[in-house]
Design a protein around this motif. Structure first.
Motif, mmCIF file in Angstrom:
data_model
loop_
_atom_site.group_PDB
_atom_site.id
_atom_site.type_symbol
_atom_site.label_atom_id
_atom_site.label_comp_id
_atom_site.label_asym_id
_atom_site.label_seq_id
_atom_site.Cartn_x
_atom_site.Cartn_y
_atom_site.Cartn_z
ATOM 1 N N PRO A 11 -0.541 9.070 -4.899
ATOM 2 C CA PRO A 11 0.457 8.015 -4.640
ATOM 3 C C PRO A 11 0.482 6.973 -5.743
ATOM 4 O O PRO A 11 -0.507 6.789 -6.467
ATOM 5 C CB PRO A 11 -0.029 7.402 -3.318
ATOM 6 C CG PRO A 11 -1.495 7.667 -3.285
ATOM 7 C CD PRO A 11 -1.715 8.963 -4.024
ATOM 8 N N HIS A 12 1.611 6.292 -5.821
ATOM 9 C CA HIS A 12 1.813 5.247 -6.829
ATOM 10 C C HIS A 12 2.730 4.192 -6.206
ATOM 11 O O HIS A 12 3.621 4.527 -5.421
ATOM 12 C CB HIS A 12 2.476 5.859 -8.070
ATOM 13 C CG HIS A 12 2.625 4.894 -9.209
ATOM 14 N ND1 HIS A 12 1.598 4.602 -10.079
ATOM 15 C CD2 HIS A 12 3.681 4.142 -9.621
ATOM 16 C CE1 HIS A 12 2.011 3.728 -10.977
ATOM 17 N NE2 HIS A 12 3.268 3.427 -10.711
ATOM 18 N N VAL A 13 2.498 2.930 -6.550
ATOM 19 C CA VAL A 13 3.330 1.839 -6.017
ATOM 20 C C VAL A 13 3.735 0.937 -7.170
ATOM 21 O O VAL A 13 2.929 0.661 -8.065
ATOM 22 C CB VAL A 13 2.574 1.002 -4.964
ATOM 23 C CG1 VAL A 13 3.493 -0.056 -4.357
ATOM 24 C CG2 VAL A 13 2.028 1.885 -3.852
ATOM 25 N N ALA A 72 7.247 3.208 -3.358
ATOM 26 C CA ALA A 72 6.148 4.170 -3.381
ATOM 27 C C ALA A 72 6.690 5.519 -3.822
ATOM 28 O O ALA A 72 7.749 5.960 -3.367
ATOM 29 C CB ALA A 72 5.510 4.300 -1.998
ATOM 30 N N THR A 73 5.945 6.163 -4.716
ATOM 31 C CA THR A 73 6.265 7.526 -5.136
ATOM 32 C C THR A 73 4.948 8.299 -5.146
ATOM 33 O O THR A 73 3.884 7.724 -4.898
ATOM 34 C CB THR A 73 6.868 7.544 -6.557
ATOM 35 O OG1 THR A 73 5.934 6.936 -7.469
ATOM 36 C CG2 THR A 73 8.187 6.787 -6.611
ATOM 37 N N ALA A 74 5.046 9.585 -5.436
ATOM 38 C CA ALA A 74 3.820 10.374 -5.565
ATOM 39 C C ALA A 74 4.049 11.426 -6.629
ATOM 40 O O ALA A 74 5.182 11.893 -6.842
ATOM 41 C CB ALA A 74 3.450 11.026 -4.233
ATOM 42 N N SER A 75 2.963 11.797 -7.288
ATOM 43 C CA SER A 75 3.071 12.858 -8.290
ATOM 44 C C SER A 75 3.245 14.197 -7.572
ATOM 45 O O SER A 75 3.091 14.290 -6.345
ATOM 46 C CB SER A 75 1.809 12.882 -9.153
ATOM 47 O OG SER A 75 0.691 13.189 -8.336
ATOM 48 N N VAL A 109 0.854 -1.184 0.000
ATOM 49 C CA VAL A 109 0.000 0.000 0.000
ATOM 50 C C VAL A 109 0.891 1.235 0.000
ATOM 51 O O VAL A 109 1.896 1.291 0.721
ATOM 52 C CB VAL A 109 -0.879 0.046 1.270
ATOM 53 C CG1 VAL A 109 -1.870 1.201 1.173
ATOM 54 C CG2 VAL A 109 -1.597 -1.248 1.462
ATOM 55 N N GLY A 110 0.512 2.233 -0.778
ATOM 56 C CA GLY A 110 1.237 3.494 -0.801
ATOM 57 C C GLY A 110 0.327 4.666 -0.507
ATOM 58 O O GLY A 110 -0.870 4.633 -0.823
ATOM 59 N N ALA A 111 0.898 5.686 0.120
ATOM 60 C CA ALA A 111 0.152 6.925 0.371
ATOM 61 C C ALA A 111 1.169 8.059 0.372
ATOM 62 O O ALA A 111 2.383 7.820 0.398
ATOM 63 C CB ALA A 111 -0.586 6.860 1.705
ATOM 64 N N CYS A 112 0.655 9.273 0.338
ATOM 65 C CA CYS A 112 1.561 10.429 0.299
ATOM 66 C C CYS A 112 1.103 11.432 1.360
ATOM 67 O O CYS A 112 -0.069 11.857 1.359
ATOM 68 C CB CYS A 112 1.523 11.063 -1.093
ATOM 69 S SG CYS A 112 2.576 12.515 -1.256
ATOM 70 N N ALA A 113 2.008 11.791 2.263
ATOM 71 C CA ALA A 113 1.668 12.742 3.319
ATOM 72 C C ALA A 113 1.474 14.137 2.729
ATOM 73 O O ALA A 113 1.869 14.408 1.585
ATOM 74 C CB ALA A 113 2.777 12.751 4.376
#
Lengths: 159, 453
Positions: free
Chosen positions: B42-44, B34-37, A19-23
């Motif tokens: 988010p993206h995995v 995991a990255t994010a734009s 699972v991924g998330a972004c703070a």
């Protein structure tokens, strides 16, 4: 949107989950999850230990965005899901505990074909009472992530 | 109801050094990133490789332009989840993108590993490394709440084992004893059960097994193109390559291959190539043999256990391979200098020995000598002499050489060898075989020989 029957079956077939998330400050977070349950309304509940990455859970609460990747170890068939209405909820209901047991058994059965020793990894599914959490979300997109050409192509979901 | 998970409360035991967890990076369980734009989506993705670079950096392969790549270039941030398959523990690392290297040792090392795997699944044209993405590791944090087992002890003292092999090799005065010392030492001193010493032929195009240990069939004399498998890539790139999770990597290659074929792109694929050695190794380490500016071959060791070889094994075998390569150069030179003067009349220049593979017929210059199994045997002996420096052989090893095509039952090997011996003697040929004892023979060659296939 909802998963197709084929995608639903895959979630019960013994897959690995991340699972991924972004703070809110842009920090990406990642953690292994333990299973996924499809709710009656089509939403997905990702089961995981609340102890494993509290910052990821906080990022989901703050942003409602989540990414979930599921992969079957023996075939590397991999699908990525994303959602933008995610919520963090408790998962101590007997239904989720039962699903955790089923997903764990299916996962071990799959990876034992590759020679993994389940006794070494048994701690993954050993979630103490009171810390089983779930991230509940509606999938708003799915993508094929199997290695090789075609990775990144959309996977069809039902309206 | 939303639960209240424990607030992050990091003890010193939760924050780890990169060095202390580097063995987890070898990827039996594929790591995930995991990255994010830039706007926080988010993206995995799963990774095929994560490579320890130093105590502050790791490198990830850049193979395809995709969402992960786009996000990393936009934000410079990523988080990686890495599992320990032996203790059940896990860590999450926070990463900062530094740069992408498209040349140099790091790029070559990642590319060589990727190519080694791709080569075994015929995927070399699909698995192309575009770059080695270098990341600074800003935090390594243990995943809390896992019940972990103690880490396993190393199988032996690798440094002491390497030293013992070096001492064995130093005492060898000829090539056969060098090969024996190496295989004996690998098994006895380093507890390595399966190994092959592969030497390249003079053209540099083909591997030939000079020594082996731990296989049902010795494969000595067996040949294949020198650009295949992990050993082929190690030779080409001049660097040691270690893969501790062959099953996972093989599946990775297979999955991509099936996907490629499903999309109708199968024309870009090479055939999958079974190579001599374990049918399904779980760990492999290949070390090139280099000395005096020459690439002489490779040492390939294998195991049926995942992650059998460590960073220490790689260091130890790189040293052993250097010593073997130097000894090969010295001993080959000594044997060439000691070659006997021609006993009989020889043609001007080298004797041209020509083999026609269709019927294994052998010709000395323009004269037919022999064909069939006896011809195949003679060709193998001459090749072994030229590429491995060996002039002694046994019935046993000939029976283990699949390329001779001997029947499993009633192979009449002894009779075939006697026929070959008589045929060569009758012709007064500058190539002969002589019996040295029960089941043991010696190849004798006067002057220079040029092998033409």
């Amino acid at each position: 949107m909802r998963l197709t029957p084929e995608l639903s079956d895959e979630l019960r077939a013994g897959v690995a989950h991340q699972v991924g998330a972004c703070a809110t400050d842009g920090t990406p977070h990642i953690v292994r999850a333990l299973g996924v349950v499809q709710e009656d309304d089509g939403r997905l509940s990702i089961l995981l230990s609340a102890l494993a990455n509290p910052e990821l859970l906080q990022a989901v609460r703050d942003t409602a965005r989540v990414a979930l990747i599921v992969c079957r170890a023996t075939t590397l068939r991999t699908v990525l899901y994303k959602g933008a209405d995610a919520q963090v909820r408790e998962a101590e209901d007997a239904r989720y505990r039962a699903a955790l047991g089923q997903r764990g058994s299916a996962f071990w059965a799959d990876i034992e074909q590759l020679g993994f020793d389940r006794t070494k990894l048994a701690g993954w599914y050993d979630v103490p009472p009171g810390v089983l959490a779930r991230i509940c979300f509606t999938p708003n997109g799915a993508w094929n992530s199997t290695p090789g050409p075609g990775s990144g192509m959309p996977v069809e979901l039902l309206p | 109801m939303t639960p209240s998970p424990p607030a992050p409360n990091l003890s010193s035991a939760d924050v780890l050094s990169l060095r202390s967890v580097r063995r987890m990076l070898e990827g039996i369980i594929p790591p995930a990133l995991a990255t994010a734009s830039a706007d926080g989506v988010p993206h995995v993705s799963y990774l095929s490789q994560a490579e320890y670079v130093d105590d502050q950096h790791i490198a990830l392969t850049f193979q395809f332009f995709n969402r992960t790549r786009e996000n990393v270039l936009a934000t410079g941030r990523a988080a990686i989840s890495v599992e320990d398959p032996y203790t059940g523990g896990a860590v999450v690392m926070q990463l900062r993108y530094v740069r992408t290297e498209t040349a140099g040792p790091l790029f070559e090392r990642l590319g060589a590993k990727l190519a080694g795997i791709a080569s075994q699944t015929g995927m070399e044209k699909v698995f192309k490394l575009r770059g080695a993405d270098l990341y600074r590791v800003v935090e390594v944090r243990r995943v809390a709440g896992r019940r972990e087992l103690p880490a396993a002890l190393p199988r032996c003292d690798v440094a002491a084992g390497g030293r013992a092999i070096a001492e064995r090799l130093a005492g060898c005065a000829d090539l056969p004893s060098l090969f024996d010392a190496l295989t004996t030492g690998l098994v006895g001193d380093l507890r390595i059960g399966h190994a092959m010493l592969l030497l390249v032929d003079p053209s540099g195009q083909r591997f030939r097994v000079a020594a082996s240990v731990g296989y049902p069939v010795s494969n000595i004399g067996c040949e294949w193109p020198a650009d295949q498998g992990l050993a082929g890539v190690a030779l080409r790139e001049g660097t040691a390559l270690r893969v501790g999770h062959m099953t996972t990597m093989y599946l990775y290659g297979r999955a991509a291959r099936l996907r490629t074929e499903a999309l109708g792109l199968g024309g870009v694929l090479d055939d999958e190539r079974p190579l001599p050695g374990l049918e399904r190794p779980r760990s492999q380490l290949a070390v090139p043999l280099r000395a005096a500016g020459q690439s002489l071959g490779a040492l390939l060791v294998e195991s049926d256990q995942e992650q059998f070889f460590s960073y220490d094994d790689e260091d130890a075998l790189a040293m052993v391979a250097c010593q073997v390569a130097l000894a090969l150069v010295l001993l080959r030179g000594r044997e060439a200098a000691a070659a006997p003067a021609p006993r009989s009349a020889t043609p001007a220049g080298a004797l041209k020995v020509r083999r026609y593979a269709r019927d294994h017929s052998i010709w000395f210059d323009d004269d037919y000598v022999i064909k069939g199994v006896a011809g195949a045997i003679l060709w193998k002996l001459l090749q072994d002499r030229q590429s491995l420096g060996r002039d002694r052989f046994s019935n046993r090893e000939l029976r283990q050489s699949a390329e001779l095509g001997l029947p499993e039952l009633q192979d009449n090997l002894e009779a075939r060898l006697l026929l070959l011996q008589r045929r060569l003697d009758e012709r007064g040929a500058p190539v002969r075989i002589a019996k040295e004892g029960r089941g043991r023979w010696r190849l004798e060659v006067d002057g220079q020989v040029a092998l033409l296939d």
